[in-house]
Every structure is written in structure tokens, then in C-alpha cells.
Write a protein that holds these residues in place. Structure first.
Motif, short mmCIF file in Angstrom:
data_model
loop_
_atom_site.label_atom_id
_atom_site.label_comp_id
_atom_site.label_asym_id
_atom_site.label_seq_id
_atom_site.Cartn_x
_atom_site.Cartn_y
_atom_site.Cartn_z
N THR A 12 -38.86 -28.28 19.65
CA THR A 12 -37.47 -28.58 19.98
C THR A 12 -37.03 -29.74 19.10
O THR A 12 -37.84 -30.59 18.73
N LEU A 13 -35.78 -29.76 18.74
CA LEU A 13 -35.22 -30.80 17.88
C LEU A 13 -34.25 -31.62 18.71
O LEU A 13 -33.34 -31.07 19.34
N ARG A 14 -34.46 -32.92 18.74
CA ARG A 14 -33.68 -33.80 19.60
C ARG A 14 -33.19 -35.00 18.82
O ARG A 14 -33.72 -35.32 17.75
N GLU A 20 -38.66 -21.86 16.73
CA GLU A 20 -37.59 -21.89 17.75
C GLU A 20 -37.23 -20.48 18.20
O GLU A 20 -36.30 -20.29 18.99
N ILE A 58 -24.89 -28.55 19.80
CA ILE A 58 -25.40 -29.58 20.71
C ILE A 58 -25.17 -30.99 20.14
O ILE A 58 -24.87 -31.92 20.88
N TYR A 59 -25.35 -31.11 18.84
CA TYR A 59 -25.30 -32.42 18.18
C TYR A 59 -24.32 -32.36 17.00
O TYR A 59 -24.74 -32.39 15.84
N MET A 112 -35.71 -18.28 16.35
CA MET A 112 -34.35 -18.06 15.85
C MET A 112 -34.42 -17.84 14.34
O MET A 112 -35.46 -18.09 13.73
N PHE A 158 -31.73 -28.03 32.14
CA PHE A 158 -30.71 -29.08 32.01
C PHE A 158 -29.61 -28.89 33.05
O PHE A 158 -29.14 -29.85 33.66
N THR A 210 -35.75 -31.93 29.56
CA THR A 210 -34.95 -30.78 29.99
C THR A 210 -34.64 -29.87 28.81
O THR A 210 -34.58 -30.32 27.65
N PHE A 211 -34.46 -28.60 29.12
CA PHE A 211 -34.02 -27.59 28.15
C PHE A 211 -32.87 -26.81 28.77
O PHE A 211 -32.86 -26.59 30.01
N PHE A 212 -31.96 -26.35 27.95
CA PHE A 212 -30.92 -25.45 28.44
C PHE A 212 -31.59 -24.18 28.98
O PHE A 212 -32.57 -23.68 28.39
N LYS A 227 -41.14 -20.14 21.78
CA LYS A 227 -40.45 -21.36 21.33
C LYS A 227 -41.43 -22.51 21.47
O LYS A 227 -41.85 -22.85 22.59
N GLU A 237 -33.91 -38.79 22.70
CA GLU A 237 -34.98 -37.97 23.28
C GLU A 237 -36.18 -37.90 22.32
O GLU A 237 -36.88 -36.89 22.27
N PHE A 285 -33.07 -21.06 27.20
CA PHE A 285 -34.31 -21.08 26.43
C PHE A 285 -35.56 -20.90 27.29
O PHE A 285 -36.67 -20.81 26.76
N VAL A 321 -26.98 -23.68 16.58
CA VAL A 321 -27.32 -24.28 17.88
C VAL A 321 -27.26 -25.80 17.76
O VAL A 321 -26.67 -26.49 18.61
N LEU A 322 -27.86 -26.34 16.70
CA LEU A 322 -27.87 -27.80 16.53
C LEU A 322 -26.46 -28.34 16.37
O LEU A 322 -26.13 -29.39 16.93
#
Ligand SMILES: CC(=O)Nc1ccn([C@H]2C[C@H](O)[C@@H](CO)O2)c(=O)n1
Length: 109
Positions: A23-25, A73, A87-88, A75, A43, A6-8, A20, A29, A11, A83-84
């Protein structure tokens, strides 16, 4: 049956336009495998929007991220780090998943 990533939803346009490509997870994931096709959903509402082919998966530290990653990305590096952090929070180690949009039959649900 393809596995699902899934992606937000914000995006989706960049992914569908090919702007893009990574993706960084976190490790939860990190399961996609090189060569694997994935079904991609939003998502927020679990809406299918494309299939991607996984081209690379490898661990990467936050400190190693550079302008090339940010471009992948779509960006700036500062935006990507923001962003990271959103999210994290507090995480400094990620898994980079590089992908391309699938074409032909693989692009349909
Ligand atoms: C559930 C979850 O974490 N979903 C995510 C995580 C990351 N992304 C996007 C945001 C950035 O563009 C990159 C880097 O993490 O991947 C996402 O869309 N959904």
C-alpha cells in the motif's frame, strides 16, 4: 495490542486473497515498522478484517512506480496512478508499505 491500519473496503477481497501486498501512503501513515503486526480495519466502518505483518517500509516517488508495484496492488500502473490521484491529489512522494497476511493465531482478532 496491535496498532491499526485502515484500508478502503473495496480492497478487502484483494488483501484477504493475497493479491494486494503493498500500500502507498503519505507521511502521516508512514509509521508502520518492519516486522510489526498490524490490525487491519475498513476505513469506512472500522470493521476488523485481518492482521498483516509488515515486511518493508520505504519512501518512493510517484515517478518511480512501475508495473511491479502495480501488480503488487493488483492493478495496472494507470489504475494505480488514478487511485493515488483520487486519494492524494497533487502528491508525488509516498511511503511504500509491503506486507503479508499473518497466519495462525496472529490472523484472529
Ligand atoms: C485514509 C486513507 O488514505 N486510506 C487508504 C489509503 C490508501 N489505500 C489503498 C489504495 C491503494 O490500493 C493503495 C495505495 O494508496 O492503498 C487504502 O486502502 N486506504
Amino acid at each position: 495490542m496491535y496498532r491499526k491500519l485502515t484500508f478502503f473496503s473495496r480492497f478487502v477481497p484483494d488483501i484477504l486473497a493475497g493479491r494486494k501486498t503493498i500500500t502507498l501512503r503519505d507521511e502521516a501513515e508512514s509509521w508502520p515498522r518492519i516486522g510489526e503486526t498490524l490490525d487491519v480495519h475498513t476505513f469506512e466502518d472500522d470493521r476488523w478484517f485481518c492482521r498483516i505483518c509488515v515486511e518493508d517500509v520505504h519512501p518512493i516517488e510517484l515517478a518511480a512506480l512501475d508495473d511491479t508495484h502495480a501488480r503488487q496492488e493488483n492493478m495496472t500502473l494507470a489504475e494505480l496512478k488514478d487511485v493515488l490521484a483520487g486519494i492524494y491529489p497533487g502528491r508525488d512522494a509516498f511511503w511504500l508499505i509491503r506486507f503479508k497476511l499473518c497466519s495462525g493465531d496472529d490472523s484472529q482478532p
